[in-house]
Each structure stands twice: as structure tokens, then as C-alpha cells.
Design an enzyme around this catalytic site. Structure first.
Site, PDB file in Angstrom:
ATOM      1  N   ASP B 104       0.847  -1.185   0.000  1.00 22.61           N
ATOM      2  CA  ASP B 104       0.000   0.000   0.000  1.00 22.61           C
ATOM      3  C   ASP B 104       0.889   1.243   0.000  1.00 22.61           C
ATOM      4  OD1 ASP B 104      -2.172   1.569  -0.101  1.00 22.61           O
ATOM      5  OD2 ASP B 104      -2.930   1.088   1.890  1.00 22.61           O
ATOM      6  N   SER B 395      -5.885   8.236  19.392  1.00 23.60           N
ATOM      7  CA  SER B 395      -4.808   8.553  18.460  1.00 23.60           C
ATOM      8  C   SER B 395      -4.091   9.816  18.919  1.00 23.60           C
ATOM      9  CB  SER B 395      -5.403   8.783  17.068  1.00 23.60           C
ATOM     10  OG  SER B 395      -6.122   7.648  16.658  1.00 23.60           O
ATOM     11  N   HIS B 414       4.140   5.111  13.455  1.00 25.52           N
ATOM     12  CA  HIS B 414       2.979   5.453  12.631  1.00 25.52           C
ATOM     13  C   HIS B 414       1.666   5.051  13.285  1.00 25.52           C
ATOM     14  CE1 HIS B 414       2.553   1.238  11.750  1.00 25.52           C
ATOM     15  NE2 HIS B 414       1.740   1.417  10.735  1.00 25.52           N
TER      16      HIS B 414
END
Lengths: 150, 491
Positions: B104, B395, B414
Site C-alpha cells: 500500500d 490517536s 505510525h
């Protein structure tokens, strides 16, 4: 009395393998069969195959210099139809022949176009990878181990 | 075949947050060229997949690698490179490896602010999530609403998110808030196969599945760690933001497949011996590498365009739900970062400035202030770093530091990083139950796949706070704000 051999599952998903992806082990008595079972494991990752009717046919031909490359290419071809043609495959007739220095695969795949309401979808597969890949024949049994990128 | 070790290799502690595997660890050909460095707290180190050590030391054996092969604290077992891997290569002697970038290409994160508060959103949350589920297709093999043909595709490959903005899918100012302004130079659509184009172009504006998502999140007062920077970015307590995690869809996946196919049979001719077939690569100065890099950049730009179209749809969804104009809701882009990519960047190697090809696979660029690649608006704060946690736990927004440029080729984590395999998570959790228990906790999820949802259970991930704190305390990326999920669209 039960001396009938238990029917072996044509494929299983490996629990202790690649964390973010999915790995499977498929078996078969012939090369054709291990290819078919690998393709079933691949499709089973993406969709509940019971919901996909094999009503449209999709013939394909592939050529590779060895069986391993042929299997990876075969799986990636099925992944390709899912995206490019929205085609989910649930029927696999596979025929592999060795011709001089190459392996030729002729397959009649069958399935139907993806339909959100009808098909029970699972995880999208990006590719069949070479990581930890194995295709071997021991005695009369073929085994393939493939890691799918999710 | 790749063997997972049963025990950890010997590690030297460099400091509380980094550890090293000596280059003597793999002495047989192809031997390690540089040491492997693991960024992790002691706790994360002890929890790390053993395969990570094996994989990163395999990366350390690739030709032309400089300084060290590195993994970030969210690292886990991937294919070829571990996820969370960072490696930089000498432009003359080094290689480019599609497996070091990922299938990806330019999978990445986007963060959009709003003027809305939790109080304003709450009564309409379900309606909003359901309408975003309709506007942003998710799941296996879905198509987007923007249909592009031959010429448009070549323009998207070249201009990325900027193409979308020109077509009306976004605000002009969005581009300053995207890594490389949403259009990486050096792309060339003619190096992308017809197959990749056919497979990919229909996916523009779609999320995909796996760990991809679109999430509505909220900022609690106690979760602002740097008030000054938060304010500069227009973030405040009680505010609602939207986070998106997706990439280049089938287009990028097919490019990776095509080029692994092209490189693998040529390794012998190039005299390259790899420790894992999925590390197949090409010398940077070969024609094949040049072709891959052009195709890879095309996919990267397509991914920026994908997230731009999705942003447009998100703004549309909010506009419909709240009856406000699209440009009157403060829905500005905070930033968009790639975390699966390779880029030529200047770094200090052996005390000298040097251009290298940095691979980041599940790692985010985190440049400090003053770095010339950043738009002026970030020259004082450092580059925003968007870190997506699990859908249950939250997050983060962090900023890059100059120290990162010295230590990690300007890279950081990440995400939270998985601790449990998908297959194990699917056996452990049940999608419907998880959906209900999340709703009780105030998180409304609309998902295409219940088994896919189970695979993404929060407990299948590492503790994101520990991951973020590791890189914060190591001085690599400083935490700014933590976001808690309230609504989620999943494939």
C-alpha cells in the site's frame, strides 16, 4: 469402529504468523489441487464464499518459469479481478502442465460481481507475498504456505 | 525460508529508549552491513514480536544501507521489512526495495479540524457516521464516485491532491498542509502497468479494509500536552476532529506486485543476495529502480488524491448533517502524512551531509522546525505527525524534532502497532459483541465486515500511550494532543 481416514481440511489459517497480515497453509494431492485450495483460502479471507454463486465464467491462462512463481501469480490474478472487475471468485478448475522450461496454467474460474447487500465481506487482500512462502511436495502431498498482505 | 527465532538476539542498551543488535549477529552471507537499532521502552522491547529482530537484521544486510536499520516502537512482524521499519541507502551503492515501502504505497494519515464541539456533534453522531459510511465507500473491492479516464489518471499521477483541488474537491490552502504539498516530484504514469491502472483508478475516494478507517474524534482538556502548538494548529478542548487512514488502493498494490515480479528474477544478475524473497530490490542506479521509483511516486500522488477526495466527502457529510456551508465549519486540514514510502532526503551520515534514499514502511517522517521541505507554516512548530491508534483507544498528534533528523533519518512511529495476529484476534473477539461494547463506551462504529472489525479490536494492539511516550521521551517526536474516538467508519 471407525477406520475411515478423517478428511483433511484443504487449508487452514495460521495463528502464530505475520501479525498484521494473514498466513494460510493449503494442501493437495496434486499440484492442481493445492493451487485450487490456496485460491479458496485466499477468497475465504475476503468473503464468505457460501454467499458467492459461481454463475459467471472467467477463463485464465498463466505462464511462469517455476511452480512457486505460478502460484503467487495465480493468487495475485484472482486479487486483481476483485479490484479491476469487482469479480468475486468461488469456483476454481485448475489445470497445470509443464511445457519445456515453463509451467502453464489454464483455469476456469467462476464467480459473480461484488454486491454489498448479498456478499458477506471480510478483509481486503492487497497481494500474495513471497515472505515465508513455501510450496513443496512430500510423498504424495503438496503443501503451500502463503502470507497475504491485508 | 524465513525462520522465526525462539529467543531474542543479544541487545546492547544505548539508552532508555534505544537498543542495538550488533552487525556481527549475522555473519554468514549476505551479512549485516550495519547494526540494527530498536527504538522502544523496556516494556515494549519485551513485548516485541521476535520476528521483528530477525526481519530488521535481514534489512541490515541489504547492499548500501547506511548507519543502521531501524525499527520504531510500534514495530511488528510484516512481510520482508518489519512494519515500523526505517532504512536509508546510499544513492550509488544502495538499493530500492518495494517490500521496504509496502504494497500500500503512501498509506498514510490525514487529520481535519472542525469548529464543532462534542456537545454539538453528539445528538447527530449516528446520523453523521451513517452518512459518512455512505459517502466514503469502504471494504473489499469498492469503487469511488470520481471516475477518471486516461488523461485524468496521468494528471493525478503527476499532481496528486492538487489535481483534486483544481477539480473542486478541496480548498486551495489544503495543499500547504500535505507532505510534499500533495504532489511528489518525479512521478511518471507511463511506468505504471495498464493492469495497475485498471485495478486502481476506480478506487479513488475509497477507504479499503484491514486497519483503514475514518474516525470522528474528540479532544479532552487533559489530553492537550503542548497548548501553544495545539493553539497554533487551531485545536482546543472539547473540539471534534476527523482522522482518515488509507492509501493508494489497488493501484499501489498492483505496482508493488509488478515490480517485485520484475526485480526478483534479476537479483542474481545484479549480484544481490537477499535473506528473504520479499526483500527483492534493485540497485538505485539501475533503469529498473528508476522505473519503480517513478511508478511508486505516481501511486503516492494517487494516495494523496484519494485522501483529498475523501476529505471532500467528509466536508460534504458534515455540511449535510449540520446545514452549514462547506467552507463555514472550520474544517481545515491539519496535515496529511505518508507512512509507506521511499524518498530521497538529505541527512547527516558519518558527520557529513549526504543524500540518501530513506525507506519508511509503517513509519512517519517527522522533520523538525526549519527543515526546507516543510511549508512556512510549520517552520516554527516542526512537522505534524499523525499517529493512528486502535479504534478503541485513541490517536495522537505529535511534531517532529531536529533530534529525529540526527537519530532516525527524521522518522517516528505510525500507529500503536499490533501485538496479536489477525487470525488470533478473529478467534478471540467477536465483531457484533465488540460493536456493542464500543457503543456502550460512547464509540459508534459502522463497519462493512464484522470479522474485519474483530481483527481490529483494541486489545490486538500495543498500548499507544507507551509507544508515543517512548518517542516523546527519546526526543524524536513531541506529543501535542491525544484524540479519543467517538464515531468510526470501517471496511
Amino acid at each position: 469402529m471407525n477406520d475411515m481416514p478423517k478428511k483433511e481440511k484443504p487449508y487452514k489459517f495460521l495463528k502464530n504468523s505475520v501479525t498484521a497480515d494473514i498466513a494460510f497453509e493449503a494442501t493437495g494431492k496434486t499440484l492442481n489441487e493445492v493451487f485450487k485450495n490456496s485460491a479458496m483460502a485466499l477468497m475465504d479471507t475476503m468473503v464468505d464464499m457460501k454467499t458467492v454463486k459461481p454463475r459467471l465464467k472467467k477463463p485464465i491462462r498463466l505462464r511462469a518459469k517455476d511452480e512457486s512463481t505460478l502460484l503467487i501469480n495465480f493468487l495475485n490474478e484472482i486479487v486483481y479481478y476483485k479490484d479491476a472487475e469487482s469479480m468475486l471468485i468461488s469456483g476454481f478448475k485448475v489445470d497445470i502442465k509443464k511445457k519445456e522450461d515453463a509451467y502453464l496454467l489454464t483455469a476456469e474460474l467462476s464467480g459473480e460481481p461484488l454486491h454489498m447487500g448479498k456478499h458477506i465481506l471480510r478483509s481486503d487482500v492487497k497481494a500474495a507475498t513471497w515472505h515465508n512462502f513455501k510450496l513443496e511436495k512430500k510423498g504424495s502431498k503438496y503443501t503451500a504456505v502463503v502470507v497475504l498482505d491485508i | 525460508m524465513f525462520q522465526v527465532p525462539t529467543k531474542r538476539p543479544p541487545l546492547t542498551k544505548l539508552n532508555d529508549y534505544s537498543w542495538e543488535i550488533s552487525k556481527d549477529y549475522k555473519n554468514d552471507a549476505p551479512k549485516m552491513q550495519v547494526p540494527a537499532r530498536i527504538f522502544a521502552s523496556k516494556k515494549l522491547l519485551d513485548e516485541m514480536d521476535l520476528a521483528v529482530y530477525e526481519q530488521i537484521s535481514n534489512v541490515a544486510a541489504l547492499p548500501g544501507i547506511v548507519k543502521a536499520a531501524m525499527v520504531m516502537p510500534d514495530a511488528h512482524w510484516g512481510y520482508g521489512f518489519p512494519i515500523g521499519g526505517v532504512a536509508a541507502f546510499d544513492l550509488d551503492k544502495g538499493i530500492v526495495s518495494p517490500g521496504g515501502i509496502g504494497y500500500d504505497i503512501n498509506c498514510g494519515m490525514r487529520l481535519i479540524r472542525t469548529d464543532f464541539t462534542l456537545k454539538e456533534i453528539e445528538p447527530k453522531l449516528k446520523q453523521l457516521v451513517d452518512s459518512l459510511f455512505r459517502l466514503v465507500p469502504a471494504g473489499v473491492g469498492r469503487k469511488g464516485f470520481v471516475r477518471i479516464t486516461g488523461k485524468d489518471w496521468r494528471d493525478v499521477a503527476q499532481d496528486g491532491a492538487q489535481w483534486c483541488i483544481k477539480k473542486g474537491y478541496g480548498f486551495d490552502k489544503d495543499k500547504e498542509h500535505i507532505e510534499d504539498y500533495g504532489a511528489i516530484a518525479g512521478a511518471d504514469a507511463s511506468e505504471v502497468s495498464d493492469k495497475a491502472v485498471k485495478r486502481g483508478v476506480t478506487g479513488l475516494g475509497t477507504l479499503g479494509s484491514g486497519n483503514h478507517y475514518l474516525e470522528i474524534q474528540v479532544i479532552k482538556k487533559e489530553n492537550i500536552f503542548d497548548e501553544k502548538i495545539a493553539k497554533t494548529f487551531g485545536l482546543f478542548p472539547g473540539q471534534v476532529v476527523v482522522m482518515v487512514h488509507t492509501g493508494s488502493r489497488g493501484l499501489g498494490h498492483q505496482i508493488c506486485t509488478d515490480y517485485v515480479d520484475l526485480f526478483r528474477p534479476k537479483l542474481k544478475d545484479w549480484g544481490i543476495n537477499v535473506r528473504d524473497q520479499e526483500l527483492s530490490c534493485a540497485p538505485i542506479n539501475s533503469k529498473e529502480a528508476e522505473r519503480y521509483l517513478k511508478a511508486m511516486r505516481s501511486a503516492a500522488n494517487y494516495a494523496f488524491a484519494n485522501r483529498q477526495v475523501i476529505t471532500h466527502q467528509i466536508r460534504k457529510g458534515f455540511s449535510e448533517a449540520f446545514g452549514k456551508n462547506i467552507d463555514n465549519m472550520g474544517m481545515e486540514l491539519i496535515y496529511d502524512v505518508a507512512h509507506n514510502i521511499a524518498k530521497e532526503e538529505q541527512h547527516i551520515v558519518d558527520g557529513k551531509k549526504k543524500k540518501v534514499l530513506v525507506h519508511r514502511k509503517g513509519a512517519t517522517r517527522c522533520f523538525g522546525p526549519e527543515r526546507s521541505e516543510l511549508a512556512n507554516i510549520f517552520r516554527k512548530t516542526g512537522q505534524p505527525v499523525i499517529v493512528g491508534g486502535s479504534m478503541e483507544t485513541g490517536s495522537y498528534l505529535c511534531v517532529g524534532t531536529t533530534k529525529a533528523e540526527e537519530e532516525t533519518f527524521g522518522s517516528t512511529m505510525h500507529g500503536a502497532g499490533r501485538t496479536m495476529s489477525r487470525t488470533a484476534a478473529m478467534r478471540e473477539f467477536q465483531g457484533e459483541q465488540l460493536q456493542k461494547s464500543m457503543e456502550k463506551k460512547g464509540i459508534y462504529v459502522h463497519a462493512v465486515s464484522m470479522s474485519g472489525l474483530a481483527e481490529e479490536a483494541g486489545k490486538a494492539y500495543k498500548d499507544i500511550n507507551e509507544v508515543i511516550d517512548t518517542m516523546d521521551q527519546a526526543g524524536i517526536s513531541k506529543k501535542v494532543v491525544r484524540f479519543l474516538p467517538i464515531g468510526n467508519v470501517k471496511g
